[in-house]
Motif scaffolding. Structure first.
Motif, PDB file in Angstrom:
ATOM      1  N   GLU A  37      43.449  46.106  36.177  1.00 59.76           N
ATOM      2  CA  GLU A  37      42.680  46.858  37.172  1.00 59.76           C
ATOM      3  C   GLU A  37      43.525  47.169  38.399  1.00 59.76           C
ATOM      4  O   GLU A  37      43.485  48.281  38.933  1.00 59.76           O
ATOM      5  N   LEU A  70      32.060  38.749  31.669  1.00 61.37           N
ATOM      6  CA  LEU A  70      31.432  37.714  32.495  1.00 61.37           C
ATOM      7  C   LEU A  70      30.018  37.407  32.004  1.00 61.37           C
ATOM      8  O   LEU A  70      29.599  36.245  31.985  1.00 61.37           O
ATOM      9  N   LEU A 123      42.883  41.205  32.704  1.00 63.73           N
ATOM     10  CA  LEU A 123      42.101  42.401  33.012  1.00 63.73           C
ATOM     11  C   LEU A 123      42.168  42.720  34.502  1.00 63.73           C
ATOM     12  O   LEU A 123      42.313  43.878  34.885  1.00 63.73           O
ATOM     13  N   THR A 124      42.109  41.692  35.328  1.00 67.07           N
ATOM     14  CA  THR A 124      42.220  41.900  36.772  1.00 67.07           C
ATOM     15  C   THR A 124      43.579  42.492  37.125  1.00 67.07           C
ATOM     16  O   THR A 124      43.683  43.383  37.975  1.00 67.07           O
ATOM     17  N   LEU A 169      40.348  37.413  31.517  1.00 66.73           N
ATOM     18  CA  LEU A 169      39.865  37.940  32.803  1.00 66.73           C
ATOM     19  C   LEU A 169      41.016  38.133  33.787  1.00 66.73           C
ATOM     20  O   LEU A 169      41.065  39.133  34.514  1.00 66.73           O
ATOM     21  N   LYS A 219      34.849  44.080  32.338  1.00 61.84           N
ATOM     22  CA  LYS A 219      34.802  42.811  33.075  1.00 61.84           C
ATOM     23  C   LYS A 219      33.361  42.318  33.202  1.00 61.84           C
ATOM     24  O   LYS A 219      33.083  41.131  33.020  1.00 61.84           O
ATOM     25  N   GLN A 220      32.462  43.223  33.489  1.00 66.94           N
ATOM     26  CA  GLN A 220      31.051  42.843  33.604  1.00 66.94           C
ATOM     27  C   GLN A 220      30.542  42.260  32.281  1.00 66.94           C
ATOM     28  O   GLN A 220      29.870  41.224  32.269  1.00 66.94           O
TER      29      GLN A 220
END
Length: 114
Positions: free
Chosen positions: A62, A38, A58-59, A55, A34-35
């Motif tokens: 997570e 972004l 991915l969230t 994103l 994720k980092q």
């Protein structure tokens, strides 16, 4: 028979810790991903909305990984209770998992929490 119970208890102890560590590694890997996603999106030639759906997915992944980690804690807690009854001769330090850690994620809606 008691030696077999202790051997099984030690094996389960090793395996649950391994499973918990792998769950943590998955969460760490997703955080790194994720980092990086972004950071890549901050490139001036990339439009702001680029990768938004990725994103979001991915969230969601997570969140599922965190739920898995919490459920592994619940498994660990149950195994610790079984060990107290059936492997009481184990002189190792018992695993103490606080109720707040077990309640961190609600039980799935389609299942009743014991």
């Amino acid at each position: 028979m008691e030696n077999r119970i202790l051997a099984d208890a030690h094996n389960l102890k090793k395996l649950i810790r391994e499973a918990e560590a792998l769950a943590d590694e998955a969460i760490i890997a997703m955080a790194r991903l994720k980092q990086a996603m972004l950071a890549a999106r901050q490139n001036p030639v990339v439009e702001v909305h680029t990768g938004q759906r990725a994103l979001l997915r991915l969230t969601e992944a997570e969140s599922q990984a965190l739920a898995m980690s919490t459920n592994l804690l619940r498994v660990h807690d149950e195994l610790s209770k079984v060990a107290e009854v059936h492997a009481g001769g184990d002189s190792g330090v018992p695993t103490v998992i606080t109720p707040s850690a077990l309640d961190a994620m609600p039980a799935p809606k389609d299942r009743v929490q014991a």
